[in-house]
Design a protein around this motif. Structure first.
Motif, short mmCIF file in Angstrom:
data_model
loop_
_atom_site.label_atom_id
_atom_site.label_comp_id
_atom_site.label_asym_id
_atom_site.label_seq_id
_atom_site.Cartn_x
_atom_site.Cartn_y
_atom_site.Cartn_z
N THR A 122 26.51 31.89 -42.71
CA THR A 122 26.05 33.25 -42.36
C THR A 122 26.34 33.55 -40.90
OG1 THR A 122 23.79 32.52 -41.81
CG2 THR A 122 24.24 33.14 -44.10
N ALA A 194 19.93 35.83 -44.09
CA ALA A 194 20.82 36.84 -43.51
C ALA A 194 20.94 36.62 -42.02
CB ALA A 194 20.30 38.25 -43.79
N LEU A 212 25.40 36.99 -45.44
CA LEU A 212 24.32 36.77 -46.41
C LEU A 212 24.50 35.43 -47.10
CD1 LEU A 212 24.28 40.30 -48.11
CD2 LEU A 212 23.06 39.55 -46.06
N VAL A 268 17.59 41.04 -45.00
CA VAL A 268 18.50 41.95 -44.32
C VAL A 268 17.74 42.79 -43.30
CG1 VAL A 268 19.93 44.03 -44.62
CG2 VAL A 268 20.24 42.07 -46.14
#
Length: 294
Positions: A122, A194, A212, A268
């Motif tokens: 990520t 995230a 992600l 997120v």
């Protein structure tokens, strides 16, 4: 059982990998040991690269840093060099499993494992990192964003060895944040993760990059631009709108698809709020000490 090899040079390791029908590199060994015990690892040869010079080095480069495949996750977490040049990477590597695992698991082995729930990709994706691959045929460099090609599959071709991860310097005026949400235990695989990085773009705009994890069959990357003065609430709404079509989680003991989707959108939001706020805070710092004129 596979045949073990202990090469002294990278060239020798590449030759063994080329000759083996189903040869596999043995680095930190955390994943390999588990798979061997479970009887699901099918390798003709295991090539232990622990004695190959240079593969455990962590060095500064012209554009950032270079981590050899045998650098441990703990080194990535604690190294002053990584904390200086790529603080987001240091943060994310420090969130993998627990200290016992991080002291053993290696940078190269972690990526080669190819699991869609890995934390480091990520950060590596939003930082524009590249993975160096070496074989008897030569070297090539693959963007971290393109390294994971399918479920448990990477861009590694037969005979190739991960020989470095190259991470550009994180922009000093960037905002960054990592969110990791687990449903079983803090040290378990995430149900959603995230990483967000906010960097300046042209004409007063900002680019927001999102990586992600655990939310599809491979780690996912996306990015978009907004005006630099966009309220954080609007940024979060846009990020969720962009990320939602990319989220397609696999159900398991950590939750069903619907649950992980909701959790993914929470991750997120947390990552975006943290990175956008950090960028705003950084911009305000020079003004904090000023005295008001009378």
């Amino acid at each position: 059982m596979p045949v073990y090899h202990y090469p002294d040079t990278l060239g020798e390791a590449c030759s063994i990998m080329a000759a083996g029908e189903d040869a596999m590199v043995y680095g930190g060994g955390t994943a390999v040991q588990i798979l061997l015990k479970q009887g699901v690892l099918f390798a003709s040869d295991l090539v232990d690269i622990g004695a190959v010079p240079g593969l455990g080095e962590l060095t500064r480069t012209k554009d950032g840093l270079r981590a050899g495949p045998l650098v441990t996750l703990r080194q990535m977490e604690t190294s002053p060099l990584v904390r200086e040049l790529a603080p987001l990477a240091a943060e994310v590597y420090g969130r993998v499993a627990n200290p016992r695992v991080r002291n053993t698991a290696s940078v190269g082995g972690n990526l080669a494992h190819g699991d869609y729930r890995l934390d480091p990709p990520t950060a590596l994706m939003v930082l524009d990192a590249r993975v160096e691959l070496t074989s008897a045929r030569g070297k090539r460099s693959v963007p971290a964003r393109e390294f994971f090609v399918d479920f448990q599959q990477t861009a590694l071709e037969p005979g190739e060895i991960i020989t470095a991860v190259e991470i550009p310097r994180q922009p000093e005026d960037a905002g960054a944040h990592f969110a990791k949400l687990s449903s079983l235990a803090v040290n378990d695989w995430p149900a959603a993760s995230a990483a967000a990085l906010v960097v300046p773009a042209s004409r007063g705009r900002r680019q927001l990059r999102l990586g992600l994890g655990a939310l599809a069959h491979v780690p996912v990357f996306t990015q978009f631009e907004l005006a630099g003065d966009t309220p954080v609430g609007e940024v979060v709404a846009t990020a969720k709108e962009v990320a939602r079509p990319l989220i397609d989680p696999l159900p398991d003991v950590r939750g069903g698809s619907a649950y992980k989707t909701r959790l993914g959108l929470v991750a997120v939001e947390e990552a975006v709020r943290g990175s956008w706020k950090e960028r705003d805070d950084e911009r305000r710092i020079p003004f904090l000490g000023r005295r008001r004129r009378r």
